[in-house]
Structure formats: C-alpha cells, structure tokens
Design an enzyme around this catalytic site. Structure first.
Site, PDB file in Angstrom:
ATOM      1  CG  ASP A  43      -1.729   1.242   1.376  1.00 23.24           C
ATOM      2  OD1 ASP A  43      -2.616   1.473   0.546  1.00 23.24           O
ATOM      3  OD2 ASP A  43      -1.468   2.005   2.322  1.00 23.24           O
ATOM      4  CD  GLU A 115      -3.437  -1.820  -1.082  1.00 22.82           C
ATOM      5  OE1 GLU A 115      -3.689  -0.624  -1.267  1.00 22.82           O
ATOM      6  OE2 GLU A 115      -3.771  -2.446  -0.041  1.00 22.82           O
TER       7      GLU A 115
END
Length: 227
Positions: A43, A115
């Site tokens: 992320d 992610e």
C-alpha cells in the site's frame, strides 16, 4: 508451465522467491502465514509510486488535485479492476468460509491482494524494479487521468451529494477491529438518513479506518447510482 508461471506472465514479473508470491495470494482466512503484512508494505509503495508519477506528469497541479487523482488511482475499485485483469481470483488461497461467500470475487479482497503482490515484489527484487512494474500496470490509467471534480474520493462525493440535497451528512463508526497492531482489519458502519432511495446502515471493511470508510461511501454511491 505451472499456474503461478501463468500469473507471473500476466503481472509482468517473475519472482526469484516464489514463496513470496504464494504468501501474497494467501488470505488470512486460509493460513497463519497470510498476506496482510505484505499488503501493508505494498500500500505504501503503491501510493508513493503513483504520487511520484503524477508529480512529474502534472507539474502545474496543486497538492489537492494531485491527491485526488492519486486517490482515484489507488482506491479499491481501481485495484479490483487490475486484479480481474490478472485473474487473481483463480490463484488466491482462501479459507472455506470465504470461498463459500465468494471471497475470490470481493473487491476488497482482490484489491488487498494486488497490494500484497506489490509488497512481495519489493522484498523480492527491490523498489526500483517494483515501481517500474507498477508503472507498467498503470500506463493506460495514467495516460487517461485528468484533474477535475470526478477525482474526488468517495466520502467527499457522498458528502457533496447530500449537502446539495440538504440532507443529513453520513456518520461513520468503527464497530470492530481485528488482528494485531501491524495488520488490523477495521469494520466501519456508515449510516445515511433519508438519502432519496436509501435510509439504512452500510458496513465495510478495510486495512485502515480510512479505507473502510471510503469503501462504505463507495457502496452508498453505487446504491444511489452516482458516478
């Protein structure tokens, strides 16, 4: 060619340590060695990579415009689109409960997996290679994106819609937090009153309070058919 070879071709990256890819594809419902720490790492790397790309691509845009465009490019629905292009649902490891509930199709799980793969790539071959792979994934999206109101995040768009209708603003409440401090899952309830077609509570989950709130707002926007 095994099934992970096919996935590596789809994402345009070959792992030196295939165990990292396997972990990135493993949901917390399937094993104790799951992908949430990798998701946390990925992320941050994704946000930086897209921020840097937008900074150079739009030298005249201010911080707010850049932030809104980044939010559009890294939000859950966008990541889920990438996941479906890679057909990640065919490769993920899910627990029996998530499988029965169609977890391999759920946007939040697909987005988290993207992610996690980014995090796995960074551990496998470093940031320089990883950021280039991300840029390859986003080449078309970066070419198409433009500053404007349509880049506002879901919470902002929902708030502006309700204000325009002179309706009460939504309320967000964290109702549950699961997991250890470094890999928590937040469950948020968003209550909307008298918003035209809806007057009820929406529930969403995310790896941060912000993500969970945005996911709940996205649900409401879809219910209201607001683009």
């Amino acid at each position: 060619m095994n099934h992970l070879d096919r996935l590596e071709r789809k994402i345009g990256y070959r792992f030196n340590d295939i165990a990292l890819l396997k972990q990135a594809l493993t949901h917390r419902s399937a094993a104790t060695q799951h992908n949430e720490r990798l998701e946390f790492l990925g992320d941050s790397i994704l946000n930086f990579t897209i921020a840097e790309a937008l900074y150079h691509q739009f030298p005249r845009c201010n911080e707010g415009e850049l932030s809104r465009m980044r939010a559009t490019l890294v939000r859950e629905p966008t990541l889920a689109i990438l996941a479906r292009q890679f057909e990640l649902g065919d490769y993920m490891s899910l627990g029996s409960g998530e499988l029965k509930n169609g977890g391999f199709r759920r946007e939040s799980i697909l987005a988290d997996c993207v992610e996690a793969i980014i995090g796995a790539m960074s551990l496998d071959q470093g940031l320089a290679v990883t950021t280039q792979v991300i840029r390859n994934w986003y080449q078309q999206l970066l070419a198409e994106i433009k500053p404007g109101d349509n880049q506002k995040d879901a919470k902002t768009r929902l708030q502006e819609y309700l204000q325009g209708k002179h309706l009460p603003l939504p309320t967000y409440e964290v109702v549950n937090i699961q997991g250890e401090a470094h890999c928590q899952i937040f469950t948020v309830e968003c209550k909307v009153k008298s918003a035209g077609k809806i007057d009820r509570t929406f529930v969403a989950k995310g790896s941060s309070r912000r993500k969970a709130e945005q996911a709940a707002a996205e649900q409401i926007l879809k219910e209201l058919d607001i683009k």
